[in-house]
Design a protein around this motif. Structure first.
Motif, PDB file in Angstrom:
ATOM      1  N   ARG A  15     -58.895  52.390  32.953  1.00 37.33           N
ATOM      2  CA  ARG A  15     -57.438  52.389  32.905  1.00 37.33           C
ATOM      3  C   ARG A  15     -56.967  52.395  31.455  1.00 37.33           C
ATOM      4  N   LEU A  16     -55.895  53.099  31.213  1.00 38.38           N
ATOM      5  CA  LEU A  16     -55.236  53.120  29.910  1.00 38.38           C
ATOM      6  C   LEU A  16     -53.748  52.891  30.114  1.00 38.38           C
ATOM      7  N   THR A  17     -53.128  52.183  29.207  1.00 42.79           N
ATOM      8  CA  THR A  17     -51.686  51.938  29.262  1.00 42.79           C
ATOM      9  C   THR A  17     -51.058  52.413  27.960  1.00 42.79           C
ATOM     10  N   CYS A  18     -49.928  53.106  28.061  1.00 42.58           N
ATOM     11  CA  CYS A  18     -49.271  53.633  26.868  1.00 42.58           C
ATOM     12  C   CYS A  18     -47.789  53.811  27.152  1.00 42.58           C
ATOM     13  N   ASP A  19     -47.054  54.164  26.115  1.00 45.03           N
ATOM     14  CA  ASP A  19     -45.634  54.485  26.293  1.00 45.03           C
ATOM     15  C   ASP A  19     -45.456  55.866  26.912  1.00 45.03           C
ATOM     16  N   VAL A  20     -46.176  56.853  26.366  1.00 43.53           N
ATOM     17  CA  VAL A  20     -46.035  58.245  26.820  1.00 43.53           C
ATOM     18  C   VAL A  20     -47.417  58.861  26.974  1.00 43.53           C
ATOM     19  N   ALA A  21     -47.662  59.484  28.123  1.00 46.69           N
ATOM     20  CA  ALA A  21     -48.885  60.245  28.356  1.00 46.69           C
ATOM     21  C   ALA A  21     -48.533  61.724  28.400  1.00 46.69           C
ATOM     22  N   ILE A  22     -49.290  62.524  27.669  1.00 43.47           N
ATOM     23  CA  ILE A  22     -49.044  63.963  27.596  1.00 43.47           C
ATOM     24  C   ILE A  22     -50.251  64.691  28.164  1.00 43.47           C
ATOM     25  N   VAL A  23     -50.010  65.643  29.045  1.00 43.57           N
ATOM     26  CA  VAL A  23     -51.066  66.502  29.569  1.00 43.57           C
ATOM     27  C   VAL A  23     -50.974  67.834  28.840  1.00 43.57           C
TER      28      VAL A  23
END
Length: 550
Positions: A15-23
């Protein structure tokens, strides 16, 4: 934690947590990631390929895009690998020049146009994104997109390992920057509208010269060859090291035929290009399309770049439109995540960008329809019109027509370069002995007023001063004189703009687009009141209550 440039993690966590995930980690995805990270956000990017693509696709930059790279601190590095494009010529099959467009400055602080080799450009942006702390996962495929009122999540897995454990990337927002065949767009069920441009396929040939410095007068900077037998484009790009040709495919020619060695060398021969001159490093047949996503935002999932729009290449604006998306979206996302605005602010992203890019697609289609004429009589009429110099003048570049800008119908709005709804002018200024482009005079970009005269603080009432403080508005007095506290307008470019437009000040947004202009300094308070009302209407918090009643 992260591997070297071009590689991802050795193993994905659960699992990863972030503000913004970009594909997607093409030039648009990596630029967006870098801009968001520069604004203090925690950004994770997943890219299904294990390494960046090593061959060029896009090759054109404009001054507005160079200003974005300047914002990221890589403008000078990009300038070293790019070549200013000084002219674009339309010629007959016999190489008669019908018209030539000379290019120079465009008011951005940079040249109007540049040519570059995309892999070199991506290397610079990639390094900067990682320096800014972006987490880049190469060789990782997105398998699913989910969201609720609080968060959005993408499920990902190593591309080449079908039995590998999956990873959930938990983010406040997800951005699909994954190209025309966007998985993210499909996952949120957004269809595309086909804008109806039908053109013959094109063979693109990229050639690397053995001697970048060899003089080849027959190979121009950029020629658009108006040949009814085979319309084509040719140019010696990136300082002479790389050249590109785009040949229209004629009836009956298959992809397999066009991509053969013998076909490519035969098409290059009239330009004096033989195997002794260098190497063909790419040959690919492209089918052009023109599409717009019907929605650019589904709650916490947003689309940028080719995931949101595609266009024919005749203005070289495909990648650049994606970079504009990234700049427009990044400062708004940062404001929402900082609690400065409700998420309704994000609705202005599609509101502003969709109509803007639709206009550019329309312009690109119009150019394509002109240069790809194969009917002899239509071509004759076109050539005569161009030869006479009576052809239509290129239209102004599109403006933002809705959102966080003054309405084009406002009585104070003007339709001119670097005016309402378009990027603000940037030029060299000096203060306390420091000479730099205006953006570089400030450690962080933001709201800005640039005026021809000093703006006295007492001009604004208490509510307007509160708004100026809340938005941290920079006030710049640009003068050709030596007024105390003024920024010296070294090249007179601001003075020229003030004279040409009859304006005395403009109000610039954090993405350098103009909210509006005024004819006199005394009109600035009313412009600020208009800004307050517009921001509040689109979800900006903390607007002084009195400003809303003005």
């Amino acid at each position: 934690m992260f591997g070297p440039s071009g590689n991802g993690l050795k193993a994905l966590p659960d699992r990863l947590t972030c503000d913004v995930a970009i594909v997607g980690y093409g030039p648009v995805g990596m630029t967006c990631a870098a801009l968001l990270a520069q604004l203090g956000l925690d950004v994770v990017v997943v890219e299904r390929f294990p390494n960046r693509f090593k061959l060029p696709r896009a090759g054109h930059l404009d001054g507005e895009t160079m200003r974005t790279f300047q914002r990221l601190g890589i403008g000078a590095a990009v300038e070293l690998i790019a070549r200013p494009m000084l002219s674009w010529e339309l010629v007959t099959a016999d190489m008669e020049v019908l018209t030539a467009i000379t290019l120079g400055e465009d008011g951005s602080g940079w040249k109007a146009d540049y040519l570059c080799y995309q892999p070199e450009l991506e290397e610079i942006i990639d390094v900067r994104a990682r320096e800014l702390g972006v987490g880049v996962f190469m060789g990782v495929t997105a398998l699913g997109v989910e969201q609720d009122e609080e968060r959005a999540r993408i499920t990902v897995r190593a591309t080449e390992d079908a039995v590998a454990n999956s990873c959930v990337v938990d983010a406040a927002y997800v951005i699909g920057a994954d190209g025309a065949a966007s998985f993210v767009r499909a996952a949120i069920g957004v269809p595309r509208t086909d804008l109806g441009f039908r053109a013959m396929d094109h063979l693109v040939v990229d050639f690397e010269h053995n001697d970048p410095d060899r003089d080849m007068p027959q190979l121009p900077e950029v020629y658009q060859v108006l040949d009814i037998k085979r319309p084509s484009l040719a140019g010696r790009w990136n300082g002479g090291r790389w050249s590109r040709w785009e040949f229209a495919a004629m009836e009956g020619e298959t992809r397999e035929f066009l991509e053969r060695d013998e076909t490519c060398w035969k098409l290059l021969a009239p330009w004096g290009i033989t195997p002794a001159e260098g190497t063909i490093n790419r040959r690919a047949v492209y089918s052009f399309e023109s599409t717009l996503a019907e929605k650019w935002r589904s709650n916490r999932v947003l689309l940028i770049g080719d995931a949101a729009h595609t266009m024919p290449p005749f203005m070289g604006q495909g990648m650049l439109s994606g970079v504009r998306d990234a700049v427009n979206l990044s400062w708004k996302l940062a404001a929402v995540l900082a609690g400065e605005a409700d998420d309704t602010l994000l609705d202005t992203y599609e509101m502003e960008r969709s109509s803007h890019v639709a206009d550019i697609i329309g312009m690109s289609i119009a150019v394509g329809e002109t240069v790809l004429i194969t009917d002899p009589e239509e071509a004759r009429q076109r050539d005569e019109l161009l030869r006479s110099g009576a052809g239509p003048r290129p239209p102004l570049f599109p403006r933002l027509r809705a959102g966080l800008v003054r309405s084009p119908d406002h009585p104070g709005a003007i339709d001119a370069p670097q005016a309402d709804g378009r990027p603000a002018r940037q030029a060299r200024v000096a203060l306390d002995g420091r000479v730099a482009r205006l953006d570089d005079q400030f450690p962080r970009s933001g709201w800005r007023i640039v005026s021809r005269h000093a703006v006295p603080p007492e001009l604004f009432d208490a509510r307007q001063q509160e708004l100026l403080a809340a938005l941290n508005v920079q006030i710049v007095h640009a003068s050709r004189g030596s007024s105390t506290g003024a920024y010296l307008d070294i090249d007179g470019e601001y003075d020229l703009w003030f004279r040409e437009t009859g304006r005395k000040a403009f109000l610039e947004r954090p993405d350098n687009y103009l909210f509006g202009t005024v004819r006199a300094i005394e009109e600035l308070p009313a412009l600020l009141d208009e800004l307050a009302s517009t921001l509040a209407a689109h979800g900006w918090r903390g607007i002084p209550a009195q400003a809303l009643s003005s």
